[in-house]
Design a protein around this motif. Structure first.
Motif, short mmCIF file in Angstrom:
data_model
loop_
_atom_site.label_atom_id
_atom_site.label_comp_id
_atom_site.label_asym_id
_atom_site.label_seq_id
_atom_site.Cartn_x
_atom_site.Cartn_y
_atom_site.Cartn_z
N TRP A 109 11.30 8.50 5.66
CA TRP A 109 10.12 7.59 5.51
C TRP A 109 9.55 7.76 4.00
CZ3 TRP A 109 7.12 8.71 10.61
CH2 TRP A 109 7.92 8.01 11.63
N ALA A 110 9.41 9.20 3.71
CA ALA A 110 8.74 9.28 2.46
C ALA A 110 9.61 8.78 1.50
CB ALA A 110 8.53 10.86 2.20
N GLU A 111 10.85 9.04 1.26
CA GLU A 111 11.72 8.53 0.35
C GLU A 111 11.65 6.97 0.27
OE1 GLU A 111 16.02 9.88 0.51
OE2 GLU A 111 16.44 7.98 -0.61
N ASP A 112 11.71 6.61 1.42
CA ASP A 112 11.66 4.87 1.42
C ASP A 112 10.24 4.46 0.88
OD1 ASP A 112 14.07 4.39 2.59
OD2 ASP A 112 13.18 4.38 4.74
N ALA A 113 9.40 5.18 1.24
CA ALA A 113 8.03 4.50 0.80
C ALA A 113 7.91 4.80 -0.63
CB ALA A 113 6.90 5.59 1.30
N ALA A 114 8.27 5.92 -1.19
CA ALA A 114 8.53 6.23 -2.69
C ALA A 114 9.22 5.00 -3.64
CB ALA A 114 8.95 7.57 -3.15
N ARG A 115 10.31 4.54 -2.86
CA ARG A 115 11.23 3.77 -3.55
C ARG A 115 10.49 2.29 -3.52
NH1 ARG A 115 17.02 4.08 -1.31
NH2 ARG A 115 17.80 3.00 -3.13
N MET A 116 9.66 2.14 -2.30
CA MET A 116 8.85 0.72 -2.15
C MET A 116 7.75 0.61 -3.48
SD MET A 116 8.10 0.47 1.71
CE MET A 116 9.39 0.70 2.96
N ALA A 117 7.12 1.73 -3.58
CA ALA A 117 6.10 1.82 -4.41
C ALA A 117 6.55 1.79 -5.66
CB ALA A 117 5.24 3.08 -4.36
N GLU A 118 7.70 2.48 -6.22
CA GLU A 118 8.45 2.48 -7.22
C GLU A 118 8.75 0.89 -7.93
OE1 GLU A 118 11.70 5.35 -7.62
OE2 GLU A 118 12.64 3.98 -8.88
N ILE A 119 9.09 0.22 -7.14
CA ILE A 119 9.62 -1.18 -7.65
C ILE A 119 8.60 -1.93 -7.55
CG2 ILE A 119 12.06 -1.03 -6.91
CD1 ILE A 119 11.59 -2.87 -4.50
N GLY A 120 7.41 -1.72 -7.13
CA GLY A 120 6.19 -2.43 -7.40
C GLY A 120 5.80 -3.16 -6.20
N LEU A 121 6.11 -2.56 -4.90
CA LEU A 121 5.88 -3.62 -3.63
C LEU A 121 4.17 -2.87 -3.39
CD1 LEU A 121 8.85 -3.31 -1.20
CD2 LEU A 121 8.26 -5.01 -3.22
N THR A 122 3.43 -3.90 -2.83
CA THR A 122 1.91 -3.43 -2.44
C THR A 122 1.73 -3.38 -0.78
OG1 THR A 122 1.56 -4.74 -4.34
CG2 THR A 122 -0.39 -4.58 -2.38
N TRP A 123 2.71 -4.05 -0.12
CA TRP A 123 2.29 -4.37 1.30
C TRP A 123 3.73 -3.89 2.10
CZ3 TRP A 123 -2.34 -5.78 2.81
CH2 TRP A 123 -3.12 -6.41 1.95
N VAL A 124 3.32 -3.22 3.39
CA VAL A 124 4.47 -2.88 4.23
C VAL A 124 4.17 -3.28 5.53
CG1 VAL A 124 3.98 -0.74 4.15
CG2 VAL A 124 6.41 -1.23 5.18
N ARG A 125 4.76 -4.28 6.28
CA ARG A 125 4.37 -4.60 7.57
C ARG A 125 5.35 -3.78 8.87
NH1 ARG A 125 6.57 -9.85 10.71
NH2 ARG A 125 8.49 -8.60 10.32
#
Ligand code: GAL
Length: 632
Positions: free
Chosen positions: A19-35
């Motif tokens: 989960w943490a790695e996924d979250a880090a990658r989401m943030a890294e490419i500029g995503l704001t929201w996660v449903r």
């Protein structure tokens, strides 16, 4: 308004250390929201009354710790297996009376009071626990998807009887309203009224219409049950993700209880199985989607959301559920997002983060492949995020043209098409396409609007019953209106009104006869093009603007108010709209096939749905490309 990106994530599908790695990658490419969460009931409450909150607590913590904002879905679209032991009769029944079984999703009847009570309970648990921790909510998932609005269960029948008793107060009033004297269908008691399925031949259309109104009301009240609870424990905005071209419940009514409307945009899936288009059109846009379908829904949900709307699920690559599932052209995952922003979306979330290697959607692309390597949509999202950083502000302006959309008319004409293929959605969409092919931006209005004055041109095709407030608004309206065919042709009780339709203010004409036309029997218009499928013969002294070649009025008018006596084909519609726009001082430019434009505040956006570059008025738009320019 700052525009943002996001994704749909299922922590329960993946090992916790990921989960943490996924979250880090989401943030890294500029995503704001996660449903998250909308299908997780069996993992939140594995057995009745036993909860496992730990994993969801930690998932929300990990995601928020990486700077992501969580949209939490209530899991009511996927009741766990044990729910059926508790409520064996909660399953919906289809029109043939077959139970819709467990083993996928949306296996519930909106009318089942026991299931509603369990939905209220899980919603309350979630709202109390996470009300201060999440940034937004989603109720359920895609009401009505998989043909689930209407259920012919005993629960629905009983609730329908109550609804009828409330509406009519006496069986006599119901008999009168429905015309039950026809074929000896009178009822002596509301308890005698059944559901309009399994009749020998067609059921009374008034009966069908009331059942559809009731079914739509059940969706709204099911949703309201959840929004009322969430609001008591959370100030975060509440949304629901509607599905494209689902029209069998009134989204305006359900949307009245929500803060944000969202919709799920799968352009290639929709083109292949939801749009009436020629094989050539489908082939030309098979890797891009129909050039107007997404825009139509963007404009519709801007209206349903009273200005606040998102794309909650954006197609990222091939889907799994259409008859064929091509790969989008490179560029489309970026174009689709920008098109949503240009129409005013606050956020676009790609569905889904990682492709699942198991279960029903294992063949559905994600932003990551099942092995966690980036798929093309990952790079597309990163690119859009970079572009948004340079241009986060996309302003909105009212369009010059408005189109009225009415869910009840979709039910009316599904109940009584009168000619094969008369489908309200496709009729309205045809007019929308006609406007957009002329380069116009369009606002979609609810059917009870009185707010016409802001527009120079208003279209109201095929609205079964124009509410008095709208008729009054047309009487006072000073712009141009294009109304019909079939507009105002039913009373609220689904009978033919007298005086005969269209009964428009100041317009002396009646529909004396209608006919429907097979595809090889178009009725040509004297000025070119034809009426297809639906055609009316008008009588009266109204000024005739256009005739059919067999000498009947095709378009009549009083001042700016025009009534159209048939369904125009593309050339006829283009001519009629061009002339109306010219008279109103609205600029039109016929656009090359696949090129579309949208004006938003200080920007004009160009979207090329074509597979080849287009040069238009000196600007070049690459294939599957989007460009924007400052105007004014
Ligand atoms: C949507 C649905 C998602 C997923 C997706 C696949 O209709 O909300 O859960 O099934 O389709 O394209």
């Amino acid at each position: 308004m700052k525009r943002t990106l996001g994704t749909c994530y299922y922590p329960e599908h993946w090992p916790e250390p990921q989960w943490a790695e996924d979250a880090a990658r989401m943030a890294e490419i500029g995503l704001t929201w996660v449903r998250i969460g909308e299908f997780a009931w069996s993992r939140i409450e594995p057995t009745p009354g036993t909860y496992d909150w730990g994993w969801l607590d930690r998932a929300i913590e990990v995601l928020t710790a990486h700077g992501l904002k969580v949209v939490l879905g209530t899991p009511t679209a996927t009741p766990p297996r044990w729910m059926l032991d508790r409520h064996p009769d909660m399953l919906a029944l289809d029109a043939q009376g077959h139970k819709r079984g467990f083993g996928s999703r949306r296996h519930y009847c909106f009318s089942h009071s026991g299931y509603r009570a369990d939905c209220a309970r899980i919603t309350l648990d979630l709202a109390k626990r996470y009300g201060q921790k999440v940034a937004a909510w989603q109720t359920d998932n895609e009401y009505g998807c998989h043909d689930t609005t209407i259920s012919y269960s005993d629960a629905a029948r009983d609730a329908f009887r109550d609804w009828l008793a409330q509406k009519y107060q006496s069986p006599d009033a119901l008999n009168r309203a429905w015309g039950n004297v026809f074929w000896s269908m009178d009822y002596a008691d509301f308890a005698e009224v059944g559901l309009p399925n399994l009749t020998v031949t067609e059921a009374n259309p008034a009966h069908v219409m009331d059942f559809r109104r009731f079914s739509s009301d059940q969706v709204a009240s099911f949703n309201r049950l959840q929004t009322d609870i969430i609001r008591r424990h959370s100030a975060a905005p509440i949304s629901h993700n509607y599905m494209g071209a689902v029209v069998d419940f009134d989204h305006f009514a359900t949307g009245a209880d929500l803060d944000i409307a969202t919709w799920d945009s799968y352009p290639l899936g929709f083109l292949s199985d939801r749009i009436a288009a020629s094989p050539g059109h489908k082939r030309a846009f098979s890797r891009q989607g129909d050039p107007d379908f997404q825009a139509f829904h963007h404009d519709l949900y801007r209206s349903v959301g009273r200005g606040r709307w998102w794309v909650m699920e954006q197609q990222p690559g091939p889907v799994n559920w259409a008859p064929y599932n091509p790969d989008p052209l490179p560029g489309m995952a970026r174009l689709w997002a920008w098109e949503a922003f240009a129409h005013g979306a606050e956020a676009v979330c790609y569905f889904r983060w990682r492709q699942a290697p198991f279960a029903q959607e294992q063949m559905h692309a994600g932003m990551l492949r099942p092995d966690s390597q980036p798929a093309p949509a990952y790079h597309a999202a990163a690119e859009v995020a970079r572009e948004l950083a340079d241009m986060p502000e996309v302003q909105e302006t009212a369009a010059p043209v408005a189109l009225i959309f009415d869910y009840m008319s979709a039910w009316a004409w599904a109940t009584q098409p009168q000619g094969r293929g008369f489908d309200y959605f496709n009729v309205v969409f045809g007019f929308y396409q006609g406007l957009r092919r002329l380069g116009l931006s369009v606002d979609i209005l609810p059917p009870d609007t009185a707010a016409l004055a802001a527009y120079k041109l208003v279209l109201a095709p095929a609205i079964a019953t124009l509410p008095p407030a709208v008729l009054a608004a047309f009487a006072a309206y000073e712009g141009a209106a294009l109304i019909g065919p079939r507009t105002n042709s039913k009373t609220a009780d689904f009978s033919i009104p007298t005086p005969l339709p269209p009964n428009l203010p100041g317009l002396d004409c009646v529909v004396a006869r209608i006919e429907t036309l097979p595809p090889d029997l178009p009725v040509p218009l004297a000025m070119g093009g034809s009426f297809t499928l639906w055609r009316e013969k008008l009588e009266g002294s109204a000024r005739v603007v256009e005739y059919t070649t067999d000498g009947w009025p095709a378009l009549v008018a009083v001042d700016g108010l025009h009534y159209l006596a048939g369904l125009p084909d593309e050339p006829a519609l283009a001519r009629i709209l061009t002339r109306l726009c010219a008279a109103q001082g609205i600029d039109t430019t016929p656009l090359p096939n696949g090129l579309r434009c949208r004006q938003s505040g200080a920007h004009r956006f160009w979207f090329n749905y074509g597979a080849e570059a287009v040069v238009h008025e000196g600007r070049s738009i690459p294939p599957a490309g989007v460009v924007w320019e400052k105007i004014g």
